[in-house]
Design an enzyme around this catalytic site. Sequence first.
Site, mmCIF file in Angstrom:
data_model
loop_
_atom_site.group_PDB
_atom_site.id
_atom_site.type_symbol
_atom_site.label_atom_id
_atom_site.label_comp_id
_atom_site.label_asym_id
_atom_site.label_seq_id
_atom_site.Cartn_x
_atom_site.Cartn_y
_atom_site.Cartn_z
ATOM 1 N N HIS A 170 -6.038 2.050 -4.374
ATOM 2 C CA HIS A 170 -4.873 1.302 -3.431
ATOM 3 C C HIS A 170 -4.295 -0.439 -3.632
ATOM 4 O O HIS A 170 -5.041 -0.779 -4.088
ATOM 5 C CB HIS A 170 -5.667 1.131 -1.741
ATOM 6 N N CYS A 205 0.785 -1.286 0.064
ATOM 7 C CA CYS A 205 0.130 -0.091 -0.269
ATOM 8 C C CYS A 205 1.164 1.100 -0.058
ATOM 9 O O CYS A 205 0.767 2.662 -0.701
ATOM 10 C CB CYS A 205 -0.779 -0.205 1.352
ATOM 11 N N HIS A 234 -2.549 1.792 6.891
ATOM 12 C CA HIS A 234 -2.799 1.567 5.200
ATOM 13 C C HIS A 234 -3.221 3.031 4.991
ATOM 14 O O HIS A 234 -3.632 3.958 5.504
ATOM 15 C CB HIS A 234 -4.608 0.200 5.124
#
Length: 356
Positions: free
Chosen positions: A331, A271, A319
Amino acid sequence: MAAHRKPRQRSAGGHTARAAATLALAGVAGATAFDGVGHAEPNPTPAQVKAKVDKLYQEAEAATEKYNGAREKATTAERRLETLRDEAARKEARLDTAREALGTMAAAQYRGGGLDQAVQLALSDDPDRYLDDAALAERAGDRQSAAVTRVGRQLREIEQLRGAARVQLTSLKARQAELKRHKKTITDKLGAARRLLNRLTAEERARLTADTGGGTDTRASRTSAGARAGLPAPGAATAAGPRAAAAVSYAYAKLGSPYVWGATGPNAFDCSGLVQAAYRSAGVSLPRTTYAQIDAGRRVSRSELRPGDLVFFYPGITHVGLYIGNGMMIHAPNPSAPVRVAPIDEMPYAGATRVV
């Protein structure tokens, strides 16, 4: 006359023993019939598997960000160690030159009938002794004094560099041990998630992995899916700036790329690696980890979000995604899903940062 036999008397103990044995066997049978089945772990439902897998992926991603941070520090420590060693090697070369000059001076002095003690010490096989008695240099002649002092200074500098290198080596080993721990955590979590997924049917697994990580937009369908969802086109003018637009455009081009923990592109990402690569393509250098990236720009509220902003999730800031507008982001979710478009509401929202 018939013989009379004494009737056999049953042993109370024997009867009790047989009864106890009968009960024990019945108990074993009961345990086999009920306990064995009752205590067997039932197969989890797909919903239960999804919940467990999502949790494992989140924990693996938190460990991945720690791994990324430790790797960055290990790389820095390794470079610093190499710099110190190179600098020490250069100083040692200069020391050899200075000691050669002293040797020439000493040879001339020896032919003249004597060798100054300070010069002897500077040329000895144990030059560290010189550091314990630098006052000897003061007893040498002016020219010799300068040369011996120079050797002493170089010895001190080399020892300082060696000491710094030892400290840096200790730091590097600690970072490498930390990397090993985080890597084990990641592989253990991902292995557990994989075993859970393998307990499902192929159809259940496909449905779950489509849901896990959110969104279904891939490289092949991003244009039509984006149009249907009303998503901004890559590099849209609504972005926070030209560099933000360039970062969004890069992210669009990477839709469908696989998730690989620790990867920063160009063909696979985690990520924070995706976000870092997107802005690197726009000429902006971002930190490697999510918890550093959130401080890499100006914080913005959710109502202020514009394409190109970094959006963060979970309390530990584990994240990150790249906002593209209309409540959506691009993402790299986890190993079960490629780089994709997803709503920012699918995970616990933690904040946003505008880089440029």
